[in-house]
Design an enzyme around this catalytic site. Structure first.
Site, mmCIF file in Angstrom:
data_model
loop_
_atom_site.group_PDB
_atom_site.id
_atom_site.type_symbol
_atom_site.label_atom_id
_atom_site.label_comp_id
_atom_site.label_asym_id
_atom_site.label_seq_id
_atom_site.Cartn_x
_atom_site.Cartn_y
_atom_site.Cartn_z
ATOM 1 N N TYR A 125 42.718 50.128 48.813
ATOM 2 C CA TYR A 125 43.677 51.114 48.312
ATOM 3 C C TYR A 125 44.831 51.344 49.284
ATOM 4 O O TYR A 125 45.615 52.267 49.096
ATOM 5 C CB TYR A 125 42.982 52.449 48.060
ATOM 6 C CG TYR A 125 42.167 52.509 46.792
ATOM 7 C CD1 TYR A 125 41.631 51.360 46.220
ATOM 8 C CD2 TYR A 125 41.925 53.721 46.162
ATOM 9 C CE1 TYR A 125 40.872 51.425 45.070
ATOM 10 C CE2 TYR A 125 41.174 53.789 45.011
ATOM 11 C CZ TYR A 125 40.647 52.649 44.472
ATOM 12 O OH TYR A 125 39.899 52.715 43.320
ATOM 13 N N LYS A 192 29.288 47.475 52.280
ATOM 14 C CA LYS A 192 28.908 46.147 51.777
ATOM 15 C C LYS A 192 29.004 45.174 52.951
ATOM 16 O O LYS A 192 29.674 44.126 52.875
ATOM 17 C CB LYS A 192 29.827 45.760 50.611
ATOM 18 C CG LYS A 192 29.378 44.548 49.822
ATOM 19 C CD LYS A 192 28.232 44.821 48.865
ATOM 20 C CE LYS A 192 27.737 43.517 48.258
ATOM 21 N NZ LYS A 192 26.561 43.662 47.401
ATOM 22 N N ASP A 225 25.693 48.603 46.272
ATOM 23 C CA ASP A 225 25.084 48.348 44.959
ATOM 24 C C ASP A 225 23.726 49.047 44.858
ATOM 25 O O ASP A 225 23.398 49.674 43.847
ATOM 26 C CB ASP A 225 24.992 46.843 44.648
ATOM 27 C CG ASP A 225 24.704 45.985 45.858
ATOM 28 O OD1 ASP A 225 24.601 46.541 46.967
ATOM 29 O OD2 ASP A 225 24.567 44.767 45.699
ATOM 30 N N ASP A 249 35.831 56.061 45.441
ATOM 31 C CA ASP A 249 36.463 56.363 44.162
ATOM 32 C C ASP A 249 35.452 56.171 43.032
ATOM 33 O O ASP A 249 35.283 57.023 42.155
ATOM 34 C CB ASP A 249 37.667 55.433 43.976
ATOM 35 C CG ASP A 249 38.546 55.838 42.821
ATOM 36 O OD1 ASP A 249 38.370 56.957 42.290
ATOM 37 O OD2 ASP A 249 39.413 55.040 42.429
#
Ligand code: NAD
Length: 360
Positions: A125, A192, A225, A249
């Site tokens: 972002y 991640k 995840d 987000d």
């Protein structure tokens, strides 16, 4: 009591309606606020040539506190998000999104009390993007291949994902301190790192280092995840979660879904100097001008704002008044009724009337 000047950006879509409802209930707490109202977004482009005009930024910098309604960002039209620009211009480095169950809310879950703390300046972002087919993009593609990276297809658009040690330290230090100040027990770093070693890996490494500065708070990490699945299955296991921008987000909407939906999810963008409060939801254009949207997320953002300016008692009273209206279940918008087309649903401004009545 000294009057405080606060910038109010009504926003677009349902923004003006929910902002007005929030302003009315904040005023009804009795806290003396002088509202400096400024428009931003696509609606002011013709007048100022900029969706985020300089005088709006100056007002926020001067007043140090702002509350804003949602602003529409057209998808994929080359217009950058005003919301993202605002966070970057004012260096609002952290976005706090509490997600809490209020009794009476129709949800699959009870007693959820989670806080998403989102890094707000970096990651995908950051707004560093290169359009497909542009000469600069083709040059970048060549440079990446030359520097030993992989071959990128020539017909690609590119978004860059920066993750710095300094920004990661800053958001984790803020998150741990926030946990201490708010009586929380645990911080979970979401990442991640198994796939993106140099960005997410850095994020996790810095998180672990910072955690040693706050031994009184439990620390753990989760791969994003797995985090998504765990939040759906066992939200009670989690407390404060610190996440990079994009995951924050997405997962803050997921957490909003655990606690009654976007109509109830508030947010606070915080910087060293300035704070901007806003609901998690967007401009919901299909309901614009219909007195239909739920203003409670904006009102609860107002609760966070009142606490931020040192008006804790007024913030607590306003939260209790919103909770009382939810618990009673009568003066609530369509999204909080058992059926979406429930004829007993009230409008945005009637929710404000009910909250003002509950404030007594
Ligand atoms: P949205 O949050 O506007 O709407 C998603 C769904 O939730 C819709 O079904 C909508 O009707 C419902 N909803 C949202 N707020 C509600 C409320 N207060 N009461 C009742 N129902 C509500 O998300 P979107 O449709 O993805 O985005 C619309 C626009 O808003 C886009 O241009 C997006 O970029 C922008 N947006 C702005 C912000 C911001 O200003 N911070 C945040 C998110 C999205």
């Amino acid at each position: 009591m000294a009057q405080q000047t606060i910038t109010l950006i009504p926003g677009d879509g349902v923004g003006p309606e929910v902002s007005e409802a929030a302003r009315r209930v904040i005023d009804a707490t009795g806290v003396a606020i002088d509202w400096e109202v400024h428009d931003a977004g696509l609606g002011v482009m013709d007048q100022y040539g900029d969706p985020l005009p300089a005088h709006v930024l100056e007002s926020i910098r001067r007043n140090k506190v702002a509350i804003k309604g949602p602003l529409t960002t057209p998808i994929g039209k080359g217009i950058r998000s005003v919301n993202v620009a605002l966070r970057r211009e004012l260096d609002l480095f952290v976005l706090i999104r509490p997600c809490k169950s209020y009794p009476g809310v129709r949800s699959r879950y009870e007693n959820v009390d989670l806080v998403v703390i989102r890094e707000n300046t970096e990651d995908l972002y950051a707004g560093i993007e290169f359009a497909e087919g542009e000469p600069g993009t083709l040059e970048l593609i060549d440079d990446i291949e030359r520097l030993g990276g992989r071959k990128i297809r020539a017909d690609s658009g590119i978004s860059i994902k920066p993750a710095s040690i300094s920004a990661t330290q800053r958001v984790f230090r803020y998150g741990f301190q926030w946990a201490i100040d708010n009586g929380r027990r645990k911080v979970t770093a979401v990442h991640k790192a198994n796939i993106m070693k140099y960005t997410e890996g850095l994020w996790l490494r810095v998180a672990e280092q910072v955690s040693h500065e706050f031994p009184q708070i439990e620390f753990e990490d989760r791969i994003v995840d797995n985090m998504a699945m765990q939040l759906v299955q066992r939200p009670e296991l989690y407390d404060v979660m610190v996440m990079p921008n994009l995951f924050g987000d997405i997962l803050s909407d997921l957490c909003a879904g655990l606690t009654g939906g976007l109509g109830l999810a508030p947010g606070a963008n915080i910087g060293e100097e300035v704070a901007v409060f806003e609901a998690t939801h967007g401009s919901a254009p299909k309901y614009a001008g219909q007195n239909k949207a739920n203003p409670m997320a904006m009102m609860l953002s107002g609760v966070l704002m009142l606490r931020h300016i040192g008006e804790e008692a007024a913030g607590d009273r306003l939260e209790q008044a919103v909770a009382a209206v939810i618990a009673e279940g009568r003066s609530v918008t369509y999204d909080m009724k058992p059926e979406r087309d429930d004829p007993s649903a009230v409008g945005t401004s009637q929710v404000a009337d009910a909250v003002i009545a509950a404030l007594g």
